[in-house]
Scaffold this active site. Sequence first.
Site, PDB file in Angstrom:
ATOM      1  N   HIS A  51       0.853  -1.181   0.000  1.00  0.00           N
ATOM      2  CA  HIS A  51       0.000   0.000   0.000  1.00  0.00           C
ATOM      3  C   HIS A  51       0.895   1.239   0.000  1.00  0.00           C
ATOM      4  O   HIS A  51       2.047   1.190   0.451  1.00  0.00           O
ATOM      5  CB  HIS A  51      -0.889   0.021   1.239  1.00  0.00           C
ATOM      6  CG  HIS A  51      -1.955  -1.022   1.240  1.00  0.00           C
ATOM      7  ND1 HIS A  51      -3.045  -0.953   2.075  1.00  0.00           N
ATOM      8  CD2 HIS A  51      -2.102  -2.161   0.516  1.00  0.00           C
ATOM      9  CE1 HIS A  51      -3.822  -1.998   1.866  1.00  0.00           C
ATOM     10  NE2 HIS A  51      -3.262  -2.751   0.927  1.00  0.00           N
ATOM     11  N   GLU A  53       1.062   3.801   1.881  1.00  0.00           N
ATOM     12  CA  GLU A  53       1.596   4.165   3.187  1.00  0.00           C
ATOM     13  C   GLU A  53       2.765   3.276   3.591  1.00  0.00           C
ATOM     14  O   GLU A  53       3.776   3.764   4.102  1.00  0.00           O
ATOM     15  CB  GLU A  53       0.505   4.050   4.263  1.00  0.00           C
ATOM     16  CG  GLU A  53      -0.711   4.901   4.013  1.00  0.00           C
ATOM     17  CD  GLU A  53      -1.833   4.193   3.273  1.00  0.00           C
ATOM     18  OE1 GLU A  53      -3.007   4.474   3.577  1.00  0.00           O
ATOM     19  OE2 GLU A  53      -1.542   3.359   2.385  1.00  0.00           O
ATOM     20  N   CYS A  81      -6.050   2.065   5.799  1.00  0.00           N
ATOM     21  CA  CYS A  81      -6.736   0.848   6.223  1.00  0.00           C
ATOM     22  C   CYS A  81      -6.189   0.405   7.589  1.00  0.00           C
ATOM     23  O   CYS A  81      -5.252   1.016   8.126  1.00  0.00           O
ATOM     24  CB  CYS A  81      -6.529  -0.258   5.190  1.00  0.00           C
ATOM     25  SG  CYS A  81      -4.841  -0.895   5.134  1.00  0.00           S
ATOM     26  N   CYS A  84      -2.347  -0.360   7.524  1.00  0.00           N
ATOM     27  CA  CYS A  84      -1.505   0.834   7.442  1.00  0.00           C
ATOM     28  C   CYS A  84      -1.571   1.656   8.725  1.00  0.00           C
ATOM     29  O   CYS A  84      -0.563   2.198   9.177  1.00  0.00           O
ATOM     30  CB  CYS A  84      -1.898   1.667   6.230  1.00  0.00           C
ATOM     31  SG  CYS A  84      -1.548   0.814   4.672  1.00  0.00           S
TER      32      CYS A  84
END
Length: 166
Positions: A51, A53, A81, A84
Amino acid sequence: MDQKYMRAALREAAKAALRAEVPIGAVIVQDERIIGRGHNQPIERNDPTAHAEVVALRQAARKLGNYRLTQATLYVTVEPCAMCAGAMVLARMKRLVYGANDAKAGGVVSIFRIADSPRLNHRVQIEGGMLEAECREILQRFFRTKRGRSGPLRIAKRTGLMSYDR
């Protein structure tokens, strides 16, 4: 200053769209310098943890030579999410600034409150809604166009995502 760094995150999101990835981008800033950048790459890397992040967190930690990012701020186009948000807590991030809420998978305010949970040993300062309309729009245009079955470059050109590359 926050808007400047959120615009950098939007440029990262545009990079994801060019690769047919969900257009989420992130940058990590410490002492008014970007020390980590990332955009969604789980499809390209065959890595469910890639992701925006997490990519940015890994880069920042390598740059500083320390996984603890206690003085850093993460700017990300969409509410992180649960994974993260947990990574931010483990990195001891000082602050999170995000654009659009994520009603389906938000791990910060929409579904879970991981980043500032009093049950955990660290809490991240949270500010949502930074350039919210632009952050939401890049996602909405991407999915509208994706439903039209266009390729990644065509999606970026047709939706104006390439305009963030300035």
